[in-house]
Each structure stands twice: as C-alpha cells, then as structure tokens.
Design a protein around this motif. Structure first.
Motif, mmCIF file in Angstrom:
data_model
loop_
_atom_site.group_PDB
_atom_site.id
_atom_site.type_symbol
_atom_site.label_atom_id
_atom_site.label_comp_id
_atom_site.label_asym_id
_atom_site.label_seq_id
_atom_site.Cartn_x
_atom_site.Cartn_y
_atom_site.Cartn_z
ATOM 1 N N ARG A 198 0.843 -1.196 0.000
ATOM 2 C CA ARG A 198 0.000 0.000 0.000
ATOM 3 C C ARG A 198 0.884 1.254 0.000
ATOM 4 N N ASP A 225 -1.028 4.336 -0.849
ATOM 5 C CA ASP A 225 -1.808 4.920 0.262
ATOM 6 C C ASP A 225 -0.893 5.802 1.116
ATOM 7 N N TYR A 226 0.296 5.286 1.387
ATOM 8 C CA TYR A 226 1.241 6.008 2.246
ATOM 9 C C TYR A 226 1.585 7.359 1.629
ATOM 10 N N ARG A 280 -1.440 9.644 1.826
ATOM 11 C CA ARG A 280 -1.656 10.181 3.187
ATOM 12 C C ARG A 280 -0.676 11.306 3.471
ATOM 13 N N THR A 323 -6.669 11.548 4.250
ATOM 14 C CA THR A 323 -6.696 10.794 5.509
ATOM 15 C C THR A 323 -6.896 9.310 5.225
ATOM 16 N N TYR A 324 -6.600 8.488 6.240
ATOM 17 C CA TYR A 324 -6.758 7.023 6.146
ATOM 18 C C TYR A 324 -8.201 6.695 5.774
ATOM 19 N N GLY A 334 -7.220 1.568 0.976
ATOM 20 C CA GLY A 334 -7.265 1.078 2.348
ATOM 21 C C GLY A 334 -7.335 -0.440 2.435
ATOM 22 N N LEU A 367 0.538 6.345 10.240
ATOM 23 C CA LEU A 367 -0.559 7.256 9.871
ATOM 24 C C LEU A 367 -0.234 8.706 10.221
ATOM 25 N N GLY A 390 -0.995 -1.468 5.448
ATOM 26 C CA GLY A 390 -1.687 -0.183 5.350
ATOM 27 C C GLY A 390 -1.195 0.830 6.350
ATOM 28 N N SER A 391 -1.573 0.622 7.622
ATOM 29 C CA SER A 391 -1.287 1.662 8.614
ATOM 30 C C SER A 391 0.069 1.496 9.300
#
Ligand code: NIG
Ligand code: FE
Length: 417
Positions: free
Chosen positions: A91, A94-95, A98, A103-104, A113, A303, A329-330
């Motif tokens: 991901r 996504d990183y 962000r 936002t997540y 996500g 995050l 993900g996070s």
C-alpha cells in the motif's frame, strides 16, 4: 542432544518476573541478575542463578555447557501481540497519498485502504501467503521476537479467511517462532457482499466459526469497531456467538472514534488494541477491568497521528502491552523494538514499562502463561544483546539488535553464523 544446558555468564539477566500485571512500573522495580546463568531442561527453564554456582549443578546433570564470550544482556524473547503479517500486495500508494494530505478514512472510502489489501490477498495463492508470512516472521525473529500474533482479515469470506488461517498455520509449522492465529473476518464489510453488516457477521459466525473449531485454526476472534467498519451493537451480537463457542475475544478499539473499549470490557476481551482516541472515560473503564490495553505505535507512525495514551493508561492502573500492528496499510515498518522505544520517548514510559509491554504483559494480551518471563517452568525463549547495560537497548531506539535469539531451548538466530 543434551537434556540440560547451562548458558552464561550473562552480565545482566532481566527475568521480567515477579512484577505486577497492571499499573506503572519504576525502573528500580526491575529485578536484574548479575553474572547470571540459566539452566535449561529441554525447551524450558530449569533454574536461574549465579553462573559459577550453577556450574557444579550443571556438571552433575551432565548438562551441555554453553559459555558466552564477551558481555551479554539477556531478555525474555519479545512478544508481538498484534500483527497482520499474512497479506498480499503493497500500500505504498496509500502512504504517499496520506503524506500528501488525504486521511486514512478518505482513502478507504475511495476504495483504497483495507479493501485494496483484500483484493491483493484474495489474488494470492495459499502458498504465496505462506512464503510472505515466513519472510516477515523471520525478520521479526532476527529482532528478538519469538512469539507473533497474526490476524486474518484480508480474506473477508468464509473461503478466503480459511485460506489465510491455513497459510498462517502452515507458516507456523515451518518456523521456530510461534505464530498465534486470530480470526479478523470482522475487519470491514466486504464490498462484494450482498447484504448488510448483520447478514455478513451472521454468515461468518454460522459458517466459519464451527470450521475454525473443528480444524483447530484459532481460538481467538477479533473485530474492528469503527465508523468505517462495524458498530458496537453489531459486534456485540457477533461476540456473543463467539463467546458461546468458547473463543477468546480481542478488539480493534477506539482507533479513530470511541465505542470499542466498552464492548471489550462488556465481553471480557483479553485485550483492547489501538486506543489512540480513548478519553479519560475509556482509560478508566479499561484500567478497572481485566482487559489488557495494547498500544500500537507503528500505526501512529504509519498514519502520522497521536500515540495511544500509554502514560495515562498506566497511571490509571491499566495493563499496557505494546505491539507492532505490522500491516501493509497503517503500519508498514514492523519493527517492534524501535516502535516500543519511540513510544517510551513520547509517552514518558520508564524502560521497565516498555520492556514489560513487549514481554510478560504482551504474553497476557495473548492469554499465554508460559512465556514473557524467565523463570522456572517458562519456555526458554530469550534474546541476547552484546552490552553490559540493559538501558543501552531502548536508548538505541531499535538500531541495536540482538546478537543471538533462542526459542524453546535452541538457538534460532545467531548474528555471527
Ligand atoms: O490495525 N485498523 C484496522 N486494521 C488495521 C489496519 C489494516 C490496514 O489498513 O490494512 C490496523 O491498523
Ligand atoms: Fe491491527
């Protein structure tokens, strides 16, 4: 193969035993054995004590004598009580998004996500998931982690969740480290499910739970209670069924909004994990219960959000475990010692509290009473650091790695070989 082994001498050995499960700990509460030895009987600890005194007993038991050269500090094998290391895909996008301001939850709503990882994990064969899980688990092992909890939750159908849990079982069987599986089918409502959240959870509890029991795939059920996932009411019905079947409960609670910790307390969960959004009300609720509060600093670092209020949890009398949440993900970093050290710096935790959070308090977060401490009868899981002073370990914020790791009375990692 010798039945008995004597290892030592250790400059310092921190047994992490005889300490309270709950509440604040000061560094001077930590028992430290100097010039210590550890006598093992097969996979377990037989005796701890002064190395020179143990030598004669070891000889009469015809023990193998393993003499350490140089200075070593010995800690119990670290325990990572919350990970998602069985997953497909990356991901990295996504990183990047962000960090560029999304936002997540916005990314999740737009179809990224968790769902993105579900898509990648479903595409992977069981064999591919086994390989990925082994690779990540080996990395943790090199960092001193000898027990790793691993969640499903990227399959989100009876068949795909089974594929994940079978992959975790296969990975466990081919690794010296212990993988503790957890079913997280209640991670989010799968986008391709035709029906409501309640329908999905009923299907999982009716069709998947009995197979988990029959096949011995896990005795732990987890759920993500969050506005973007499941409500406390939906999960209460789900947990009621899980409890009735004898599963242990754990919860992804209070990550962005509150509500999860109340469910954790109501259902006597073993642990409530995340808690970044917990207020004094939830902190008190947890502290007055037997639920272990688990901080996941890796998710805060991934995050870019607040840390779990670890100091307040301990001061309220709570039990604090610290885990990596390693997931694509996070929490992509997956380095428990680094993250625990950083949490200590930001939350003003004593070294005793940080070490407790990744040893015996983490064992309690997995309902395991045979590890996390070095004492008679406990598993001989431990890691050695080449230093004279245990304070060097957290001071180096994870860049100081163990030189040797033992699991079940055997060397499973040696930096020099
Ligand atoms: O613990 N919060 C929900 N679940 C995971 C994240 C999983 C993901 O983003 O893939 C967590 O942070
Ligand atoms: Fe998680």
């Amino acid at each position: 193969m010798h039945k008995y082994k004597l290892i030592g001498p250790f400059k310092q050995l921190l047994p992490m035993s005889g300490l309270p499960l709950k509440g604040a700990l000061s560094d001077n509460q930590l028992p430290i054995l100097e010039n210590a030895g550890m006598l093992l009987e097969n996979a377990c600890i037989f005796k701890l004590g002064d190395h020179s005194e143990l030598l004669s007993e070891a000889k009469s038991l015809q023990a193998e004598i393993i003499s350490l050269k140089g200075d070593h500090v010995c800690l119990p094998g670290l325990i990572d009580s919350h990970t998602h290391i069985c997953s497909g895909g990356s991901r990295a996008n996504d990183y990047a998004m962000r960090n560029a301001g999304k936002t997540y939850l916005e990314i999740a709503k737009a179809g990224g996500g968790i769902w993105d990882t579900v898509t990648q994990t479903r595409k992977a064969t069981k064999g591919e998931l086994v390989k990925k899980t082994i690779k990540r688990a080996k990395q943790h092992l090199k960092n001193g982690v000898t027990t790793i909890e691993v969640k499903s939750g990227y399959g989100l159908s009876v068949e795909q969740e089974l594929k994940m849990l079978m992959a975790i079982k296969e990975a466990d069987e081919s690794l010296p480290v212990d993988l503790i599986p957890t079913c997280l089918a209640a991670h989010m409502l799968p986008k391709d499910f035709e029906g409501s959240e309640a329908n999905y959870l009923s299907e999982i509890s009716e069709k998947l739970f009995p197979i988990l029991k029959e096949e011995g795939l896990t005795n732990r059920i987890d759920a993500f209670i969050e506005e973007s996932a499941f409500s406390p009411e939906q999960i209460a019905r789900y947990f009621k069924k899980a409890k009735a079947m004898g599963f242990d409960i754990t919860v992804h609670a209070d990550q962005f909004s509150t509500g999860g910790s109340q469910v954790a307390v109501d259902f006597k969960a073993i642990s409530a994990d995340h808690l970044e959004a917990s207020s004094s009300e939830e902190i008190l609720l947890l502290a007055n219960s037997a639920v272990i509060s688990t901080a996941l600093p890796g998710a805060s670092l991934g995050l870019g959000c607040d840390f779990t209020p670890a100091r307040k949890i301990l001061d309220a009398g709570g039990a604090l475990a610290i885990a990596s949440d390693h997931n694509p993900g996070s929490a992509p970093m997956g380095d428990l010692l680094t993250q625990a050290a950083i949490l200590g710096t930001f939350e003003k935790l004593t070294n005793a509290e940080v070490l407790a959070g990744i040893t015996y308090r983490a064992a309690a977060a997995l309902n395991l009473d045979d590890r996390g401490q070095l004492a008679k009868g406990f598993l001989a899981d431990f890691c050695l650091f080449h230093t004279t002073d245990y304070n060097e370990i957290l001071y180096n914020q994870g860049s100081f790695k163990p030189c040797v790791v033992w699991k079940n009375g055997e060397v499973v990692f040696d930096k020099h070989s």
